[in-house]
Design a protein around this motif. Structure first.
Motif, PDB file in Angstrom:
ATOM      1  N   ASP A  36      59.780  21.050 -48.970  1.00  0.00           N
ATOM      2  CA  ASP A  36      58.412  21.556 -49.111  1.00  0.00           C
ATOM      3  C   ASP A  36      58.186  21.898 -50.579  1.00  0.00           C
ATOM      4  O   ASP A  36      59.025  22.582 -51.195  1.00  0.00           O
ATOM      5  CB  ASP A  36      58.195  22.804 -48.249  1.00  0.00           C
ATOM      6  CG  ASP A  36      57.939  22.450 -46.793  1.00  0.00           C
ATOM      7  OD1 ASP A  36      57.760  21.258 -46.500  1.00  0.00           O
ATOM      8  OD2 ASP A  36      57.932  23.373 -45.958  1.00  0.00           O
ATOM      9  N   LEU A  37      57.085  21.441 -51.134  1.00  0.00           N
ATOM     10  CA  LEU A  37      56.770  21.684 -52.543  1.00  0.00           C
ATOM     11  C   LEU A  37      55.506  22.524 -52.673  1.00  0.00           C
ATOM     12  O   LEU A  37      54.529  22.313 -51.944  1.00  0.00           O
ATOM     13  CB  LEU A  37      56.570  20.368 -53.295  1.00  0.00           C
ATOM     14  CG  LEU A  37      57.696  19.332 -53.255  1.00  0.00           C
ATOM     15  CD1 LEU A  37      57.332  18.138 -54.125  1.00  0.00           C
ATOM     16  CD2 LEU A  37      59.010  19.944 -53.713  1.00  0.00           C
ATOM     17  N   LEU A  38      55.544  23.476 -53.594  1.00  0.00           N
ATOM     18  CA  LEU A  38      54.361  24.239 -53.975  1.00  0.00           C
ATOM     19  C   LEU A  38      54.189  24.045 -55.479  1.00  0.00           C
ATOM     20  O   LEU A  38      55.081  24.386 -56.248  1.00  0.00           O
ATOM     21  CB  LEU A  38      54.514  25.719 -53.634  1.00  0.00           C
ATOM     22  CG  LEU A  38      53.300  26.612 -53.891  1.00  0.00           C
ATOM     23  CD1 LEU A  38      53.280  27.785 -52.914  1.00  0.00           C
ATOM     24  CD2 LEU A  38      53.299  27.155 -55.325  1.00  0.00           C
ATOM     25  N   TRP A  39      53.056  23.494 -55.864  1.00  0.00           N
ATOM     26  CA  TRP A  39      52.793  23.192 -57.275  1.00  0.00           C
ATOM     27  C   TRP A  39      51.501  23.886 -57.703  1.00  0.00           C
ATOM     28  O   TRP A  39      50.436  23.622 -57.159  1.00  0.00           O
ATOM     29  CB  TRP A  39      52.670  21.677 -57.460  1.00  0.00           C
ATOM     30  CG  TRP A  39      52.134  21.202 -58.769  1.00  0.00           C
ATOM     31  CD1 TRP A  39      51.028  20.424 -58.956  1.00  0.00           C
ATOM     32  CD2 TRP A  39      52.670  21.430 -60.083  1.00  0.00           C
ATOM     33  NE1 TRP A  39      50.835  20.151 -60.294  1.00  0.00           N
ATOM     34  CE2 TRP A  39      51.837  20.762 -61.009  1.00  0.00           C
ATOM     35  CE3 TRP A  39      53.781  22.137 -60.555  1.00  0.00           C
ATOM     36  CZ2 TRP A  39      52.075  20.780 -62.379  1.00  0.00           C
ATOM     37  CZ3 TRP A  39      54.022  22.163 -61.932  1.00  0.00           C
ATOM     38  CH2 TRP A  39      53.178  21.497 -62.820  1.00  0.00           C
ATOM     39  N   ARG A  40      51.631  24.830 -58.648  1.00  0.00           N
ATOM     40  CA  ARG A  40      50.462  25.595 -59.107  1.00  0.00           C
ATOM     41  C   ARG A  40      50.168  25.254 -60.556  1.00  0.00           C
ATOM     42  O   ARG A  40      51.031  25.408 -61.426  1.00  0.00           O
ATOM     43  CB  ARG A  40      50.696  27.097 -58.954  1.00  0.00           C
ATOM     44  CG  ARG A  40      49.458  27.916 -59.322  1.00  0.00           C
ATOM     45  CD  ARG A  40      49.622  29.384 -59.004  1.00  0.00           C
ATOM     46  NE  ARG A  40      50.683  29.982 -59.780  1.00  0.00           N
ATOM     47  CZ  ARG A  40      51.581  30.833 -59.298  1.00  0.00           C
ATOM     48  NH1 ARG A  40      51.559  31.150 -58.028  1.00  0.00           N
ATOM     49  NH2 ARG A  40      52.503  31.353 -60.082  1.00  0.00           N
ATOM     50  N   THR A  41      48.942  24.797 -60.808  1.00  0.00           N
ATOM     51  CA  THR A  41      48.505  24.436 -62.160  1.00  0.00           C
ATOM     52  C   THR A  41      47.515  25.479 -62.666  1.00  0.00           C
ATOM     53  O   THR A  41      46.529  25.776 -61.975  1.00  0.00           O
ATOM     54  CB  THR A  41      47.816  23.062 -62.156  1.00  0.00           C
ATOM     55  OG1 THR A  41      48.646  22.119 -61.483  1.00  0.00           O
ATOM     56  CG2 THR A  41      47.572  22.590 -63.570  1.00  0.00           C
ATOM     57  N   PRO A  42      47.717  26.057 -63.855  1.00  0.00           N
ATOM     58  CA  PRO A  42      46.786  27.064 -64.376  1.00  0.00           C
ATOM     59  C   PRO A  42      45.392  26.488 -64.635  1.00  0.00           C
ATOM     60  O   PRO A  42      45.234  25.292 -64.900  1.00  0.00           O
ATOM     61  CB  PRO A  42      47.447  27.497 -65.699  1.00  0.00           C
ATOM     62  CG  PRO A  42      48.874  27.094 -65.575  1.00  0.00           C
ATOM     63  CD  PRO A  42      48.871  25.854 -64.732  1.00  0.00           C
ATOM     64  N   VAL A  43      44.394  27.363 -64.557  1.00  0.00           N
ATOM     65  CA  VAL A  43      43.011  27.020 -64.884  1.00  0.00           C
ATOM     66  C   VAL A  43      42.601  27.824 -66.107  1.00  0.00           C
ATOM     67  O   VAL A  43      42.787  29.041 -66.156  1.00  0.00           O
ATOM     68  CB  VAL A  43      42.071  27.331 -63.705  1.00  0.00           C
ATOM     69  CG1 VAL A  43      40.613  27.190 -64.126  1.00  0.00           C
ATOM     70  CG2 VAL A  43      42.370  26.410 -62.536  1.00  0.00           C
ATOM     71  N   LEU A  44      42.072  27.132 -67.101  1.00  0.00           N
ATOM     72  CA  LEU A  44      41.639  27.786 -68.341  1.00  0.00           C
ATOM     73  C   LEU A  44      40.183  27.453 -68.595  1.00  0.00           C
ATOM     74  O   LEU A  44      39.808  26.278 -68.639  1.00  0.00           O
ATOM     75  CB  LEU A  44      42.506  27.321 -69.519  1.00  0.00           C
ATOM     76  CG  LEU A  44      42.153  27.882 -70.898  1.00  0.00           C
ATOM     77  CD1 LEU A  44      42.267  29.403 -70.908  1.00  0.00           C
ATOM     78  CD2 LEU A  44      43.040  27.285 -71.976  1.00  0.00           C
ATOM     79  N   ALA A  45      39.363  28.502 -68.733  1.00  0.00           N
ATOM     80  CA  ALA A  45      37.919  28.331 -68.976  1.00  0.00           C
ATOM     81  C   ALA A  45      37.278  27.445 -67.911  1.00  0.00           C
ATOM     82  O   ALA A  45      36.417  26.613 -68.198  1.00  0.00           O
ATOM     83  CB  ALA A  45      37.680  27.754 -70.369  1.00  0.00           C
ATOM     84  N   GLY A  46      37.753  27.616 -66.657  1.00  0.00           N
ATOM     85  CA  GLY A  46      37.176  26.874 -65.550  1.00  0.00           C
ATOM     86  C   GLY A  46      37.694  25.461 -65.389  1.00  0.00           C
ATOM     87  O   GLY A  46      37.283  24.750 -64.471  1.00  0.00           O
ATOM     88  N   GLN A  47      38.593  25.041 -66.278  1.00  0.00           N
ATOM     89  CA  GLN A  47      39.116  23.683 -66.224  1.00  0.00           C
ATOM     90  C   GLN A  47      40.614  23.686 -65.916  1.00  0.00           C
ATOM     91  O   GLN A  47      41.371  24.467 -66.492  1.00  0.00           O
ATOM     92  CB  GLN A  47      38.882  22.965 -67.564  1.00  0.00           C
ATOM     93  CG  GLN A  47      37.420  22.788 -67.929  1.00  0.00           C
ATOM     94  CD  GLN A  47      36.693  21.851 -66.974  1.00  0.00           C
ATOM     95  OE1 GLN A  47      37.240  20.857 -66.531  1.00  0.00           O
ATOM     96  NE2 GLN A  47      35.442  22.189 -66.655  1.00  0.00           N
TER      97      GLN A  47
END
Length: 328
Positions: A36-47
């Motif tokens: 099972d993978l959990l991948w979280r990508t940051p959001v900067l200035a709504g992008q």
């Protein structure tokens, strides 16, 4: 003069505090060759930051990726099968080299035990999945994150800078900084372990307010006015340190803690925060001493710049306060 120059540098480079948190990949082995993978990508200035997860060619999806949008990140979950297992195989983070964001990678075995925790730099852009537990890697990853968090946390650094301006005696400064350290270590541990729950938005706004109040105390002291803060700075540092510890806990919650190495990871993160804080204090004192002696013949009174710096700190913290208040 030194502190004024240092503050201007900080204000020019910091529009917001804690702007980017690291990306995060959690790999949980559920059965032989199944993960099972959990991948979280940051959001900067709504992008969303342009970082893509590339698994080994042997990986195939058993459950298609499912995305969920959060305030500061996008979380993707999926279940994959990897022929021969993931151990020894390489995972790539495409686009990471074009960012200043790190990736925290955590690998868990079928028994739920964390086998590896690694902090991946943009210069690496990939990682080979290890097969054996490595406590030193866990400690190293969280130590580095603690150092980077405090050195990138301009609101916390401005508070420490205000303490340096407020306290004239080295012994008292050490006592004051120690009180601040003990206090934020307490609330960091309590909040991280789930024993204390405080909403992050009011916490961040109140942290900004604490910096503003401390800056006002520095200005009052420069005017010759007496106050409880000037007489007992360690007590005020302890009180506000409890608040700042909640801010550190919010950052740590953003990357999580390994289930079987919570004490080690928490201790390492806290040590990283302290090392970064001490490095900042040492830099301010050393550069301040050098510039004061180099420019003393050109300055009628070096102390008059303290009020200017304190006003700068107050203006920046007031901006953060109203910005965070508006975000409730």
């Amino acid at each position: 003069m030194l502190l004024g120059m240092l503050l201007l540098t900080m204000l020019c480079t910091a529009v917001r505090a804690h702007e980017v948190r690291p990306a995060y990949l959690e790999i949980r082995e559920m059965a032989s060759e199944r993960y099972d993978l959990l991948w979280r990508t940051p959001v900067l200035a709504g992008q969303r930051l342009p970082i893509l997860l590339r698994l080994p060619p042997e990986a195939r999806n058993l459950v298609e990726p499912f995305e969920r949008d959060l305030n500061d990140s996008i979380v993707e979950r999926r279940t994959v099968q990897v022929a021969g297992g993931l151990a020894g195989k390489r995972i790539e983070f495409v686009g990471l080299q074009a960012t200043i964001t790190d990736v925290l990678v955590r690998v868990q075995g079928p028994d739920g035990r964390t086998t590896a925790t690694m902090l991946i730099r943009p210069s690496q852009a990939g990682v080979e999945v290890p097969s054996q537990p490595d406590p030193l890697a866990v400690a190293g990853a969280y130590l580095k994150h603690g150092v980077e968090h405090i050195l990138g946390g301009y609101d916390h650094l401005l508070f420490v800078l205000a303490l340096i301006l407020l306290v004239r005696n080295v012994r008292t400064l050490l006592l004051t900084v120690t009180a601040f350290t003990v206090a934020h270590s307490i609330t960091l541990a309590l909040a991280t372990l789930g024993l204390l729950h405080v909403p992050s938005a009011p916490t961040e706004a109140t942290i900004a307010l604490s910096i503003l109040l401390l800056a006002c105390e520095v200005v009052r002291m420069e005017r010759g006015e007496s106050s409880l803060t000037a007489r007992y700075p360690w007590s005020v540092a302890f009180l506000f340190g409890l608040l700042h510890g909640l801010g550190f806990a919010g950052a740590l919650a953003g990357i999580g803690l390994p289930a079987n190495d919570v004490p080690l990871a928490l201790f390492a993160f806290n040590m990283g925060v302290e090392l970064g804080q001490l490095a900042f204090i040492a830099a301010v004192l050393v550069v301040g001493w050098l510039l004061t002696h180099a420019l003393q013949r050109y300055l009628a009174s070096g102390r008059r710049y303290v009020s200017v710096v304190a006003c700068g700190i107050g203006c920046m913290s007031a901006f953060w306060f109203f910005e965070r208040l508006a975000a409730f």
